[in-house]
Design an enzyme around this catalytic site. Structure first.
Site, PDB file in Angstrom:
ATOM      1  N   HIS A 120       5.811  -1.270   0.834  1.00 13.06           N
ATOM      2  CA  HIS A 120       6.080  -2.617   0.950  1.00 13.06           C
ATOM      3  C   HIS A 120       7.236  -2.750  -0.162  1.00 13.06           C
ATOM      4  O   HIS A 120       8.122  -3.882   0.284  1.00 13.06           O
ATOM      5  CB  HIS A 120       4.828  -3.571   0.187  1.00 13.06           C
ATOM      6  N   ASP A 121       8.012  -2.065  -0.900  1.00 13.23           N
ATOM      7  CA  ASP A 121       8.901  -2.357  -1.880  1.00 13.23           C
ATOM      8  C   ASP A 121       9.420  -1.283  -0.702  1.00 13.23           C
ATOM      9  O   ASP A 121      10.825  -2.242  -1.291  1.00 13.23           O
ATOM     10  CB  ASP A 121       7.973  -1.641  -3.390  1.00 13.23           C
ATOM     11  N   GLY A 159      15.350  -1.868  -0.165  1.00 14.86           N
ATOM     12  CA  GLY A 159      14.881  -0.470  -0.165  1.00 14.86           C
ATOM     13  C   GLY A 159      14.192  -0.171  -1.799  1.00 14.86           C
ATOM     14  O   GLY A 159      13.821  -1.270  -2.396  1.00 14.86           O
ATOM     15  N   ASP A 162      13.600  -0.308  -4.694  1.00 20.32           N
ATOM     16  CA  ASP A 162      13.845  -0.728  -6.287  1.00 20.32           C
ATOM     17  C   ASP A 162      13.208  -1.838  -7.189  1.00 20.32           C
ATOM     18  O   ASP A 162      13.580  -3.036  -7.839  1.00 20.32           O
ATOM     19  CB  ASP A 162      15.034  -1.475  -5.566  1.00 20.32           C
ATOM     20  N   SER A 170      11.271  -4.158  -6.579  1.00 25.15           N
ATOM     21  CA  SER A 170      11.075  -6.001  -6.518  1.00 25.15           C
ATOM     22  C   SER A 170       9.817  -6.365  -6.253  1.00 25.15           C
ATOM     23  O   SER A 170       9.994  -7.382  -6.095  1.00 25.15           O
ATOM     24  CB  SER A 170      11.946  -6.151  -4.830  1.00 25.15           C
ATOM     25  N   PRO A 189       6.775  -4.690   9.036  1.00 19.15           N
ATOM     26  CA  PRO A 189       6.602  -4.344  10.113  1.00 19.15           C
ATOM     27  C   PRO A 189       4.813  -4.872   9.778  1.00 19.15           C
ATOM     28  O   PRO A 189       4.180  -5.118   8.876  1.00 19.15           O
ATOM     29  CB  PRO A 189       6.084  -2.710  10.134  1.00 19.15           C
ATOM     30  N   HIS A 204      -2.162   4.735   6.271  1.00 16.90           N
ATOM     31  CA  HIS A 204      -3.889   3.981   6.713  1.00 16.90           C
ATOM     32  C   HIS A 204      -4.740   4.584   6.380  1.00 16.90           C
ATOM     33  O   HIS A 204      -6.157   4.215   6.340  1.00 16.90           O
ATOM     34  CB  HIS A 204      -3.852   3.524   8.134  1.00 16.90           C
ATOM     35  N   THR A 205      -5.181   5.966   6.394  1.00 16.30           N
ATOM     36  CA  THR A 205      -5.918   6.602   6.071  1.00 16.30           C
ATOM     37  C   THR A 205      -6.919   6.073   5.157  1.00 16.30           C
ATOM     38  O   THR A 205      -8.138   6.647   4.216  1.00 16.30           O
ATOM     39  CB  THR A 205      -6.180   8.610   5.571  1.00 16.30           C
ATOM     40  N   ASP A 223     -10.196   3.959   8.125  1.00 15.01           N
ATOM     41  CA  ASP A 223     -11.159   5.214   8.918  1.00 15.01           C
ATOM     42  C   ASP A 223     -12.338   5.063   7.678  1.00 15.01           C
ATOM     43  O   ASP A 223     -12.191   4.004   7.197  1.00 15.01           O
ATOM     44  CB  ASP A 223      -9.724   6.118   8.818  1.00 15.01           C
TER      45      ASP A 223
END
Length: 314
Positions: free
Chosen positions: A61-62, A67, A69, A71, A156, A186-187, A239
């Site tokens: 997510h960062d 990029g 960084d 944030s 996404p 997502h595992t 999963d």
């Protein structure tokens, strides 16, 4: 810390290294940096098995916003909401792990190691401590000074179709192979009901449940997440082995037992479907591709400073 030392020796070497980043960036300025971060991740994981999934998701997510960084670590100031308070990031947690590592690093080598590098290293350690591969993380990122909650809309979403996913990844220089390999993250982890209710309730005017979903699996999700669910934090593991880094995610995907629309979407394109099958049949192939894609994603840089406190700009 002896166990951590052994961890650091078990390396999966990958040649691909990002621009301006180096695997021995802190060799002279803070040689113990990786051990300090690994220690913080190890200690937190011993107390909370959900920490590795949280740290891996945090890094993703960062990197997808401005990029890699850090944030995502900045706190909101008044009406100026930061990324961590954006809708897509409300469920992010384990920020204290990064704060603990930063505090120890500031004591050992003040003003040297960026928060962005700590997040990248912590994600790698999280994968390894969950039974996944170890790799050398290119370092030298800088920390950003801007963090806006509204920009998290660029992440996404779990309801994305394959064309939306492809566009989101390509805008960041990431390929379809990177998409499938990184989806394997997502595992590890957990999904709240709200992120997949579109597949198990009112899917379409003619069908209540997504027909691509295994009926018994869909029924189990409906029991956990009824239409008017009122249980806070109700949801499902992503999963069957949600604390172990393995290729079960891909195997379940081929059986119609994926949780998100964006997971199922990987089977709707010939290239991504072939990669899902490849990774389902070979954990080794998955791990190699995952490491390569993690290094590639982690090389999207954009910061300007070395924050002294990861929660606020200098």
């Amino acid at each position: 810390m002896a166990a951590i030392a052994i961890v650091m020796l078990t390396m999966l070497s990958v040649a691909s290294i990002g621009n301006a980043l180096s695997v021995d960036y802190y060799k002279h300025t803070c040689p113990q940096a990786e051990y300090i971060v690994a220690g913080a991740v190890h200690k937190a994981t011993m107390n909370d098995k959900t920490v590795p999934a949280a740290l891996l998701r945090m890094h993703f997510h960062d990197c997808f916003i401005r990029g890699c960084d850090a944030s995502v670590l900045l706190e909101s100031k008044g009406k100026k909401k930061a990324e961590k308070d954006g809708p897509a990031n409300i469920s992010l947690h384990a920020f204290y792990v990064i704060d603990n590592a930063k505090k120890a690093l500031e004591a050992a080598c003040p003003g040297v190691v960026s928060c962005a590098d700590i997040v990248a290293l912590a994600a790698r350690d999280a994968v390894f401590l969950s039974g996944g591969p170890m790799w050398e993380v290119p370092q030298g990122r800088r920390d950003g000074r801007i963090s806006r909650a509204d920009e998290t809309r660029q992440l996404p979403a779990p309801v994305f179709n394959i064309s939306q996913l492809e566009q989101s990844f390509s805008q960041r220089g990431l390929s379809l192979e990177d998409l499938v390999a990184l989806s394997g993250g997502h595992t590890l982890g957990f999904a709240h009901c709200s992120s997949f209710q579109n597949r198990i309730h009112n899917f379409s005017p003619k069908q209540d449940i997504d027909p691509s979903m295994d009926p018994s699996f869909a029924a189990s999700l409906r029991r956990i997440c009824p239409f008017h669910n009122k249980v806070r934090n109700a949801g499902s593991p992503l999963d069957s082995s949600s604390t172990a880094f393995d290729n079960a995610y891909y195997k379940l995907l081929l059986q119609g037992k994926s949780v998100f629309t964006s997971d199922q979407a990987l089977l709707t394109h010939p290239k991504t479907k072939a990669l899902v099958s490849k990774f389902a049949h070979s954990q080794k192939e998955f791990e190699y591709a995952f490491v390569k894609s993690m290094i590639k994603m982690g090389s999207i840089t954009g910061g300007q400073e070395i924050r002294l406190d990861c929660k606020v700009v200098n």
